[in-house]
Design an enzyme around this catalytic site. Structure first.
Site, PDB file in Angstrom:
ATOM      1  CG  ASP A   1       2.419   5.898  -0.128  1.00  0.00           C
ATOM      2  OD1 ASP A   1       2.474   5.758  -1.371  1.00  0.00           O
ATOM      3  OD2 ASP A   1       1.694   5.194   0.584  1.00  0.00           O
TER       4      ASP A   1
ATOM      5  CD  GLU B   1      -0.983   1.808  -3.375  1.00  0.00           C
ATOM      6  OE1 GLU B   1      -1.958   1.075  -3.589  1.00  0.00           O
ATOM      7  OE2 GLU B   1       0.012   1.430  -2.720  1.00  0.00           O
TER       8      GLU B   1
HETATM    9 ZN   LIG Z   1       3.051  -1.596  -1.713  1.00  0.00          ZN
HETATM   10 ZN   LIG Z   2       3.160  -0.082  -4.407  1.00  0.00          ZN
END
Ligand SMILES: [Zn+2]
Ligand SMILES: [Zn+2]
Length: 392
Positions: free
Chosen positions: A79, A137
């Site tokens: 991401d 994440e």
């Molecule tokens: Zn980051």
């Molecule tokens: Zn990262």
């Protein structure tokens, strides 16, 4: 030159092409639809992989090796961030306000490279290698948690590893450490309620700004006077909003902040210490408060034996002069979710260089990577997969 180095060098252009495509087309967490489709399409070109989508925007590739061995999970996060890119190179983000400013484009290219090399050599791969291209994440509670809780990804996994590029380390350097590596990032949100009034008559008000200022400074006493110096703790108030103009004392002040720890016992204790300070100061000045405390990712604690193997591998792959014992960081990582289910270790590959102008900090609008770090990442992660999958 070894045969492996040879093959990784053959991948150089492909790695750069993957990374640049991803860099140009960033998507934030849970919205990585184009990213996941691209990853899936690239994986489907590689023979011998079974490719699936555990969640809407994550991709899993499984390789069954031709030799007996253990099941290893390799993880890359995919991401981007809600940041407007300030780089002007031709592969800069084409989506205004969204940018790969943490290097996850590089992580994805590296894991695609590892998939390509392993798929071309499946007969010599021990055990089973699962490669997860993980979504979200950067957004708590995070894609790792979703995969671990809601999918069978971790069933039967013996050991897990993954890497983060690090712009603060020179390109090509590998850093690993056993034990506590990254902190638990917890969050506090505080509303102080006073009583507004005329700025000329503070005696008729309860000034939430004055109370909030005391809270901000006194919270540092939690760090420096209530917790031992050896026990890492960071409390940062990162947002303080109140008031509208020069002659009005407002009713309320809104504060937010982050609390970082490694030690689970201290992590449990921190909210009580913080609330005691908030309560005492608010009481002393006649204000009231609402405190909301949210636990984020767990601390990332590397398993000692896996970290030791990664160090051995790094000494082979990059040599002693490019190996570093990693320093723990107060940053957080949802890789910690996998470590709840299996032993494993996370490591860093340096991506900073003057030539590539890639020493900007992560999450900065000028962030970029030295692309030679992609090859180091592939060599490390491929070697780690083969070593960790080897039967004991
Ligand atoms: Zn980051
Ligand atoms: Zn990262």
């Amino acid at each position: 030159m070894t045969a492996t180095q040879d093959r990784v060098e053959g991948l150089r252009e492909q790695l750069v092409a993957w990374r640049r495509h991803l860099h140009m087309n960033p998507e934030v967490g849970f919205e990585e639809h184009g990213t996941a489709a691209y990853i899936e399409a690239e994986l489907r070109k590689m023979p011998g992989l079974s490719v699936s989508r555990p969640t809407a925007t994550s991709v899993l590739a499984v390789l069954k090796g031709g030799l007996p061995g253990r099941t290893v999970l390799l993880r890359a996060d995919i991401d981007a961030l809600p940041i407007h890119e300030e780089n002007t190179f031709e592969f800069a983000s084409r989506t205004p306000g969204v940018m790969h400013a943490c290097g996850h484009d590089g992580h994805t290219a590296i894991l695609l490279g590892v998939a390509q090399l392993l798929s071309g050599d499946a007969a010599h791969v021990p055990g089973e290698v699962r490669m997860i291209f993980q979504h979200a994440e950067e957004i708590g509670p995070g894609g790792a948690e979703e995969l671990v809780m809601n999918t069978p990804l971790m069933d039967g996994v013996d050991v897990v590893t993954g890497l983060h590029l690090n712009s603060q380390l020179p390109a090509g350097v590998v850093a690993v450490k056993p034990g506590a590596f990254m902190a638990a990032p917890d969050m506090l949100e505080l509303t102080i309620r006073g009583k507004g009034g005329h700025g000329a008559h503070p005696e008729e008000t309860v000034d939430p700004i004055a109370v909030g200022a005391q809270v901000v400074t006194n919270l540092q006493h939690v760090v420096s006077r209530m917790v031992a110096a050896q026990d890492a703790l960071v409390v940062s108030v990162t947002k303080f909003t109140s008031g509208t103009t020069h002659n009005v004392i407002p009713d309320t002040a809104e504060l937010m902040g982050t609390v970082r720890t490694f030690d689970p016992a201290l992590r449990e204790r921190a909210p009580q210490l913080i609330e005691r300070v908030v309560r005492g100061i608010c009481d002393a000045h006649g204000a009231t408060y609402d405190l909301r405390y949210e636990f984020g990712y767990r601390p990332l604690i590397n398993t000692d034996w896996v970290a030791a193997q990664l160090k051995d591998i790094a000494l082979d792959v990059v040599g002693a002069e490019r190996f570093r014992d990693a320093r723990p960081t107060m940053g957080g990582e949802d890789f910690s979710a996998y470590l709840e289910k299996a032993p494993g270790a996370y490591f860093n590959v340096g991506s900073g260089s003057d030539e590539a102008d890639s020493r900007w900090p992560h999450h900065h609008p000028r962030f970029t990577i030295d692309e030679t770090s992609l090859e180091t990442g592939v060599q490390m992660l491929r070697a780690a997969a083969l070593r960790l999958a080897r039967p004991e």
